[in-house]
Write a protein that holds these residues in place. Sequence first.
Motif, PDB file in Angstrom:
ATOM      1  N   GLU A  59       0.842  -1.194   0.000  1.00 28.52           N
ATOM      2  CA  GLU A  59       0.000   0.000   0.000  1.00 28.52           C
ATOM      3  C   GLU A  59       0.879   1.246   0.000  1.00 28.52           C
ATOM      4  N   TYR A  60       0.312   2.349  -0.445  1.00 30.56           N
ATOM      5  CA  TYR A  60       1.024   3.624  -0.385  1.00 30.56           C
ATOM      6  C   TYR A  60       1.027   4.054   1.078  1.00 30.56           C
ATOM      7  N   PRO A  61       2.198   4.240   1.689  1.00 33.18           N
ATOM      8  CA  PRO A  61       2.241   4.597   3.112  1.00 33.18           C
ATOM      9  C   PRO A  61       1.474   5.886   3.410  1.00 33.18           C
ATOM     10  N   THR A  62       0.682   5.855   4.476  1.00 36.18           N
ATOM     11  CA  THR A  62      -0.137   7.019   4.839  1.00 36.18           C
ATOM     12  C   THR A  62       0.642   8.061   5.627  1.00 36.18           C
ATOM     13  N   LYS A  63       1.811   7.709   6.153  1.00 36.33           N
ATOM     14  CA  LYS A  63       2.617   8.663   6.910  1.00 36.33           C
ATOM     15  C   LYS A  63       3.136   9.790   6.028  1.00 36.33           C
ATOM     16  N   PHE A  64       3.184   9.566   4.743  1.00 34.44           N
ATOM     17  CA  PHE A  64       3.795  10.521   3.827  1.00 34.44           C
ATOM     18  C   PHE A  64       2.745  11.057   2.858  1.00 34.44           C
ATOM     19  N   PRO A  65       2.053  12.109   3.256  1.00 35.66           N
ATOM     20  CA  PRO A  65       1.026  12.656   2.368  1.00 35.66           C
ATOM     21  C   PRO A  65       1.656  13.283   1.132  1.00 35.66           C
ATOM     22  N   GLY A  66       0.846  13.503   0.165  1.00 33.69           N
ATOM     23  CA  GLY A  66       1.346  14.118  -1.067  1.00 33.69           C
ATOM     24  C   GLY A  66       1.185  13.171  -2.232  1.00 33.69           C
ATOM     25  N   HIS A  67       1.516  13.664  -3.362  1.00 34.27           N
ATOM     26  CA  HIS A  67       1.325  12.877  -4.578  1.00 34.27           C
ATOM     27  C   HIS A  67       2.648  12.648  -5.274  1.00 34.27           C
ATOM     28  N   ILE A  68       3.633  12.202  -4.526  1.00 33.94           N
ATOM     29  CA  ILE A  68       4.947  11.936  -5.101  1.00 33.94           C
ATOM     30  C   ILE A  68       5.077  10.439  -5.332  1.00 33.94           C
ATOM     31  N   GLU A  69       5.477  10.047  -6.515  1.00 34.70           N
ATOM     32  CA  GLU A  69       5.636   8.640  -6.860  1.00 34.70           C
ATOM     33  C   GLU A  69       6.791   8.017  -6.067  1.00 34.70           C
ATOM     34  N   TRP A  70       6.745   6.676  -5.918  1.00 33.20           N
ATOM     35  CA  TRP A  70       7.913   5.989  -5.388  1.00 33.20           C
ATOM     36  C   TRP A  70       8.555   5.218  -6.527  1.00 33.20           C
ATOM     37  N   VAL A 123       5.758   4.288  -9.132  1.00 35.38           N
ATOM     38  CA  VAL A 123       4.396   3.934  -8.737  1.00 35.38           C
ATOM     39  C   VAL A 123       3.741   5.157  -8.113  1.00 35.38           C
ATOM     40  N   ASP A 124       2.531   5.500  -8.579  1.00 31.60           N
ATOM     41  CA  ASP A 124       1.845   6.659  -8.000  1.00 31.60           C
ATOM     42  C   ASP A 124       1.009   6.240  -6.787  1.00 31.60           C
ATOM     43  N   THR A 125       0.334   7.191  -6.184  1.00 31.56           N
ATOM     44  CA  THR A 125      -0.406   6.931  -4.946  1.00 31.56           C
ATOM     45  C   THR A 125      -1.551   5.939  -5.118  1.00 31.56           C
ATOM     46  N   CYS A 126      -2.016   5.746  -6.333  1.00 29.64           N
ATOM     47  CA  CYS A 126      -3.094   4.785  -6.610  1.00 29.64           C
ATOM     48  C   CYS A 126      -2.562   3.409  -6.990  1.00 29.64           C
ATOM     49  N   GLY A 127      -1.236   3.248  -7.035  1.00 33.31           N
ATOM     50  CA  GLY A 127      -0.649   1.973  -7.403  1.00 33.31           C
ATOM     51  C   GLY A 127      -0.426   1.807  -8.895  1.00 33.31           C
ATOM     52  N   VAL A 128      -0.587   2.870  -9.664  1.00 30.22           N
ATOM     53  CA  VAL A 128      -0.405   2.820 -11.111  1.00 30.22           C
ATOM     54  C   VAL A 128       1.067   3.062 -11.438  1.00 30.22           C
ATOM     55  N   VAL A 129       1.621   2.240 -12.316  1.00 24.69           N
ATOM     56  CA  VAL A 129       3.005   2.419 -12.740  1.00 24.69           C
ATOM     57  C   VAL A 129       3.052   3.488 -13.819  1.00 24.69           C
ATOM     58  N   LYS A 130       3.969   4.444 -13.644  1.00 18.83           N
ATOM     59  CA  LYS A 130       4.117   5.561 -14.568  1.00 18.83           C
ATOM     60  C   LYS A 130       5.557   5.640 -15.043  1.00 18.83           C
TER      61      LYS A 130
END
Length: 191
Positions: A129-140, A157-164
């Motif tokens: 899951e996208y960690p909730t401790k780190f708000p924002g819309h920065i990809e990992w 990977v974006d916050t929705c789990g989509v690979v970009k």
Amino acid sequence: MMKSEENDCTSEKVELQTLNTGDTFKVAGYEWIVLNQFKVLKTCFCIMKDFLGDTKPFDTYCNRWEPSRLRHDLKYIECEIEDNCHHDVLQYMERNLMALDGTMANEISIDKVSLLTLDEYRLYREYLEYPTKFPGHIEWVLLTAVSEENRSAICAVDTCGVVKQCYCAESFNIRPVCTFRSDVLVERVHS
């Protein structure tokens, strides 16, 4: 049970090999998620549960892992873990550097700390899951380059789990992966 007790996390020392895929443990101040137990090799493949505190670029100009600035920067995680555990707990792992378009197919890297490849992300996605401790819309960022020809593009990977596909010099959230020896004692985290 009181509400405050429900939110408290408890921990206990266990051998890593006793944990299952998806379980969480703590080493060197970081929480990790078990992704795979390799019983024959007596190792455990894990990913950091949250992102590192600071965002970082993959590299300034190039999507190749071996000379990347990020690869060099992540060596401190290796030192922190091994200093904290007082012995060699991380194993070298072979990393497949094949790009999204199939170029660089025969390239590998040997590291103790790395990133997930795109194929590994697909395999272990249900635990990530996208960690909730780190708000924002920065990809990992992932380890997988887009192409050998387009040296500035990397998969993320974006916050929705989509690979970009992203420019490698952007700031990314970072989730390192490591392969631990399975007999190491860790703090199991119950939430």
